[in-house]
Enzyme design. Structure first.
Site, PDB file in Angstrom:
ATOM      1  N   TRP A 193      -3.014  79.640  -3.622  1.00 32.33           N
ATOM      2  CA  TRP A 193      -2.703  78.382  -4.636  1.00 32.33           C
ATOM      3  C   TRP A 193      -2.454  77.327  -3.775  1.00 32.33           C
ATOM      4  O   TRP A 193      -2.152  76.176  -4.102  1.00 32.33           O
ATOM      5  CB  TRP A 193      -2.305  78.786  -6.113  1.00 32.33           C
ATOM      6  CG  TRP A 193      -3.047  79.656  -6.780  1.00 32.33           C
ATOM      7  CD1 TRP A 193      -3.808  81.743  -6.933  1.00 32.33           C
ATOM      8  CD2 TRP A 193      -4.369  79.600  -7.016  1.00 32.33           C
ATOM      9  NE1 TRP A 193      -4.621  81.694  -6.861  1.00 32.33           N
ATOM     10  CE2 TRP A 193      -5.142  80.470  -7.914  1.00 32.33           C
ATOM     11  CE3 TRP A 193      -5.149  78.330  -7.495  1.00 32.33           C
ATOM     12  CZ2 TRP A 193      -6.305  80.913  -8.733  1.00 32.33           C
ATOM     13  CZ3 TRP A 193      -6.496  78.482  -8.257  1.00 32.33           C
ATOM     14  CH2 TRP A 193      -7.357  79.615  -8.630  1.00 32.33           C
ATOM     15  N   LYS A 204      -1.449  83.764 -18.072  1.00 34.19           N
ATOM     16  CA  LYS A 204      -0.587  84.139 -17.282  1.00 34.19           C
ATOM     17  C   LYS A 204       0.325  85.380 -18.719  1.00 34.19           C
ATOM     18  O   LYS A 204       0.347  85.647 -18.954  1.00 34.19           O
ATOM     19  CB  LYS A 204       0.523  83.880 -16.263  1.00 34.19           C
ATOM     20  CG  LYS A 204      -0.928  83.619 -15.244  1.00 34.19           C
ATOM     21  CD  LYS A 204      -2.122  84.268 -14.752  1.00 34.19           C
ATOM     22  CE  LYS A 204      -2.606  83.417 -13.611  1.00 34.19           C
ATOM     23  NZ  LYS A 204      -3.387  83.700 -13.267  1.00 34.19           N
ATOM     24  N   ASP A 233       5.770  76.403  -8.436  1.00 34.47           N
ATOM     25  CA  ASP A 233       3.843  76.249  -9.752  1.00 34.47           C
ATOM     26  C   ASP A 233       4.438  77.495  -9.521  1.00 34.47           C
ATOM     27  O   ASP A 233       4.557  78.868  -8.933  1.00 34.47           O
ATOM     28  CB  ASP A 233       2.674  76.354  -8.758  1.00 34.47           C
ATOM     29  CG  ASP A 233       1.667  77.109 -10.034  1.00 34.47           C
ATOM     30  OD1 ASP A 233       1.570  77.420 -10.648  1.00 34.47           O
ATOM     31  OD2 ASP A 233       0.675  76.885  -8.544  1.00 34.47           O
TER      32      ASP A 233
END
Length: 367
Positions: free
Chosen positions: A102, A197, A173
């Site tokens: 990511w 999440k 992030d």
């Protein structure tokens, strides 16, 4: 109804009380005679939902008034572009710490917007660790910001201490570990997180940013990609994901009822310890991907001695009601994503199964 042991990496488990409350209110929210999905986003009922979510975030994360809270769309992936579009100046360099897929994707998008530099990377070690402060080498040029990915779902690593450099804005992030542990919000200039999440269902992206950053935004951006647009309109410039924000507010209420982030952190650490203890107990059978000092309390990744045992483990786990334990295709092996809503009983059951499976197959693994 028996609930599955849901270890999906995302979208992931939601708290059962949240689902039950949403079910009870599904067709008649707050005596409106309408579902939340049918409410106008300009209505007082929805504005109350929005403000409740913001106020709970401020309370749970101790967010001061010097920050703005936004509810956007596009996931973390859109933030990969929005962050440099808004804050990477023409003569500046954006620094990125690479700790997994990511962060690589975030860097890829930033390169399209301006000058970038890799300040640290653990790719050579197959992303088994998190860089130390001393490992981070900032470029000598004018630095726009330092970007990190706080938790790496694929590799099972997590920042336990965040880097800090005087005068450098830290952007994170936090899609896969926000609200999992206590943080000092003042360490960060901007935090973004996809909701799927720890915050709620997919479709909502949380952004928390310092108000002073807004002065750096250029005036030539597309309206929807300018953070100021969403600040000025209280995240209501266009129709937001109303049901997702409603679900997020219910999740925040649930976190508060559990005792807040401090209690959630203790719960998460206990859940993770059950699984890591299995690896410590049987190091030749269950092998964690992440180095010990970098292990995530959200995503527990490990491999077995061979592919045949891995397939057998996953098949038998599926038969026993475990869902989502296959590792990411780029790493293989197994992964248990144990986000906030995954109950202790699920981790206890998985730890028990891991011990039983090892006992039944230890002879095979030693051949």
């Amino acid at each position: 109804m028996k609930r599955a042991y849901n270890f999906n990496a995302g979208p992931s488990a939601l708290p059962l009380p949240v689902l039950e409350k949403a079910q009870a209110e599904f067709i008649n929210y707050n005596s409106t005679g309408m579902s939340v999905m049918e409410l106008s986003h300009r209505s007082k009922d929805f504005e109350q939902i929005l403000e409740n979510a913001k106020n709970l975030l401020k309370e749970l994360l101790d967010i001061p008034d010097t920050y703005e809270i936004l509810f956007l769309q596009g996931g973390a992936s859109l933030q990969f572009s929005m962050v440099p579009m808004n804050f990477l100046g023409t003569d500046q360099t954006a620094a990125y710490a690479l700790t997994g897929s990511w962060s690589e994707k975030a860097l890829k998008e930033a390169k399209k917007e301006g000058k970038t530099a890799v300040a640290a990377s653990t790719s050579e070690g197959k992303y088994r660790s998190i860089p130390k402060q001393a490992d981070i080498i900032l470029p000598e040029e004018d630095i726009a910001y330092l970007h990190i990915t706080s938790n790496n779902t694929i590799y099972g690593t997590q920042w336990h201490e965040y880097p800090s450099f005087e005068g450098v804005d830290l952007i994170a992030d936090m899609s896969s570990d926000i609200l999992c542990k206590k943080i000092d919000i003042n360490q960060f200039s901007l935090i973004y997180a996809g909701a799927q999440k720890n915050l709620g269902p997919s479709g909502v992206t949380l952004v928390i940013l310092k108000k002073e950053l807004l002065d750096r935004i250029p005036d030539n951006l597309p309206t929807m990609l300018d953070y100021r647009t969403h600040v000025k309109n209280n995240s209501l410039y266009h129709t937001p994901p109303t049901f997702g924000i409603y679900m997020l507010s219910l999740v925040l209420e649930w976190v508060k009822e559990q005792g807040g982030v401090d209690a959630i952190q203790k719960h998460n650490e206990h859940k993770a310890s059950l699984l890591y203890e299995c690896m410590e107990l049987y190091p030749d059978f269950y092998r964690p991907h992440a180095d010990k000092d970098s292990r995530s309390i959200m995503n527990v990744t490990f491999t077995l001695p061979n592919e045949e045992l891995t397939k057998s483990f996953l098949q038998q786990a599926k038969e026993k009601g475990f869902v989502g334990l296959a590792g990411h295709r780029s790493v293989g092996g197994c992964r248990a994503s144990i986000y906030n809503a995954v109950p202790l009983e699920a981790c206890e059951a998985l730890a028990s199964f891991m011990k039983e499976f090892r006992q039944a197959n230890v002879t095979v693994s030693e051949i």
